[in-house]
Design an enzyme around this catalytic site. Sequence first.
Site, PDB file in Angstrom:
ATOM      1  N   TYR A 253      -1.001 -28.382 -11.425  1.00  0.00           N
ATOM      2  CA  TYR A 253      -1.787 -27.162 -11.660  1.00  0.00           C
ATOM      3  C   TYR A 253      -2.989 -27.114 -10.728  1.00  0.00           C
ATOM      4  O   TYR A 253      -3.442 -28.130 -10.203  1.00  0.00           O
ATOM      5  CB  TYR A 253      -2.235 -27.063 -13.118  1.00  0.00           C
ATOM      6  CG  TYR A 253      -3.276 -28.081 -13.546  1.00  0.00           C
ATOM      7  CD1 TYR A 253      -4.647 -27.810 -13.420  1.00  0.00           C
ATOM      8  CD2 TYR A 253      -2.911 -29.306 -14.103  1.00  0.00           C
ATOM      9  CE1 TYR A 253      -5.610 -28.730 -13.828  1.00  0.00           C
ATOM     10  CE2 TYR A 253      -3.859 -30.227 -14.514  1.00  0.00           C
ATOM     11  CZ  TYR A 253      -5.206 -29.940 -14.368  1.00  0.00           C
ATOM     12  OH  TYR A 253      -6.158 -30.845 -14.771  1.00  0.00           O
ATOM     13  N   CYS A 254      -3.495 -25.898 -10.520  1.00  0.00           N
ATOM     14  CA  CYS A 254      -4.721 -25.677  -9.753  1.00  0.00           C
ATOM     15  C   CYS A 254      -5.402 -24.440 -10.329  1.00  0.00           C
ATOM     16  O   CYS A 254      -5.068 -23.994 -11.426  1.00  0.00           O
ATOM     17  CB  CYS A 254      -4.422 -25.524  -8.265  1.00  0.00           C
ATOM     18  SG  CYS A 254      -3.373 -24.108  -7.848  1.00  0.00           S
ATOM     19  N   THR A 255      -6.347 -23.857  -9.613  1.00  0.00           N
ATOM     20  CA  THR A 255      -7.129 -22.746 -10.155  1.00  0.00           C
ATOM     21  C   THR A 255      -6.295 -21.490 -10.391  1.00  0.00           C
ATOM     22  O   THR A 255      -6.233 -20.968 -11.502  1.00  0.00           O
ATOM     23  CB  THR A 255      -8.301 -22.399  -9.216  1.00  0.00           C
ATOM     24  OG1 THR A 255      -9.091 -23.568  -8.992  1.00  0.00           O
ATOM     25  CG2 THR A 255      -9.173 -21.306  -9.825  1.00  0.00           C
TER      26      THR A 255
ATOM     27  N   VAL B 189      -4.712 -22.287 -13.773  1.00  0.00           N
ATOM     28  CA  VAL B 189      -5.520 -22.399 -14.987  1.00  0.00           C
ATOM     29  C   VAL B 189      -6.063 -21.029 -15.389  1.00  0.00           C
ATOM     30  O   VAL B 189      -6.237 -20.739 -16.572  1.00  0.00           O
ATOM     31  CB  VAL B 189      -6.689 -23.388 -14.775  1.00  0.00           C
ATOM     32  CG1 VAL B 189      -7.539 -23.496 -16.036  1.00  0.00           C
ATOM     33  CG2 VAL B 189      -6.158 -24.755 -14.382  1.00  0.00           C
TER      34      VAL B 189
END
Length: 469
Positions: free
Chosen positions: A331-333, A361
Amino acid sequence: MTTDDVMACDELINIDVDTIASHGFKQEKPQLSATLRRYYSFCKRRTFGTFVASKIASCHEAESPTTVWNCCGQTFKEPPSIHKHVARTHDTDIQKLTKSTFEILLSQNEKEAASQQQSTEKEPVDIFSWIPDTSHITGDQLHNGPGEVLLLYCYCPLADPPLICAWQKALCEKLQLTGKVRVAKEGLNGTVGGTKVATDLYIKAMCSHPIFKIMEKEDFKTSDGGAECFSNLRVGVYKEIVPMGVDPDALSYRLAGAHLEPEEFHKEVEALLSKGDSCNDTILLDCRNFYESKIGQFSQCLAPNIRKFSYFPDYVDQNLDLFRDKKVLMYCTGGIRCERGSAYLRSKDVCKDVYQLKGGVHKYMEQFPEGFYRGKLFVFDERYAISSNSDIISECRYCGSPWDQYQLCSTHFCCQLVLSCSACRQGGHTACCPTCQTKGQGEEPSATPTQREECECTDGRPRIPQDAL
């Protein structure tokens, strides 16, 4: 994707079933990027419609001709009934035809892209034809009123990045948007802020553009803010739309891991956490920078101690055994770093499976504000962070009390972020570390400092592989 590519999509409905069926197809499940997933879904809808249309038989028994469908020895008089029959009985056929149609589309796109590259003549393009009419909008509506910040990206081949760059700059300036937009041959990445009226017009302009109309409204992540969240507008052409330091021609976003919707990702994390320490076959990987994961992260995640995303490939190379034969949930932003990061990880051929959180996220927090992501979400603007829960998982650099509000180091020696609580700041602790605090005493700020980020915060964090990346 070019205008001709989009036209090719529109023409898919004209491909007859026999032509599609004559094409070979691959049995393996395709690993597609977000952009190609949309094309694949488009092909499936068109294939389903073409298959149903092939079963049409005119009925002349009534006073006026009506449409009926004959399939498997049965006659269907209503669209819902034939649709339900095909979905239940011919799912395997639809899957095969969809894959074949998808391959035809990709083949057409590749040929047209190659032809476009070989062409030396370009027709002049009026970028202002891609800018929405704002005659019904007052200047006050673009400058004042409720604000919003958009986070977006789209991977698609761009034949003329400078042209798209000029359009983006003109569009943002007309809508009085501020922020940052990166354009490259592989697509576009940006975050912009302005009034809600302006951001709505921006989304409309993007979705109506001949190249970016493959985007949907849900591809734009929104949060409270506005033009004041950015100091200016920066639009430019780059090698990569997210700086990982790996040539996109050598590692395509098309190799990205499988996308999981927030609901699916939530269930995967829930299953992982339920196993506790006994889980040794799955890794929950945060591919953001250390200062991002420091103030917010998923429970029991692996958060690399990297300062830039360009360090991520080297981190993977140094820890291949860690990922060997594991399922990786990444996951990332907002999802864009996972597109390239998962592609790089998959290129090493050590993982069992690689999945990524669709929408990052940002989208997860919208659906699960009290979910497994705790703390704040770091954002690259002057807000520094947004939140959906009240948890504070980080602490003050000096006294150790709970604190998660970043500010820039007060000295001109570095551009590090510092977590210093109100009490400590009042006591003079406004630098990122004691080294900077000492160096900053009695020094006059320099307009163009020759040394940046030279302090104990960065000396202890090795350059991977070097700052030049």
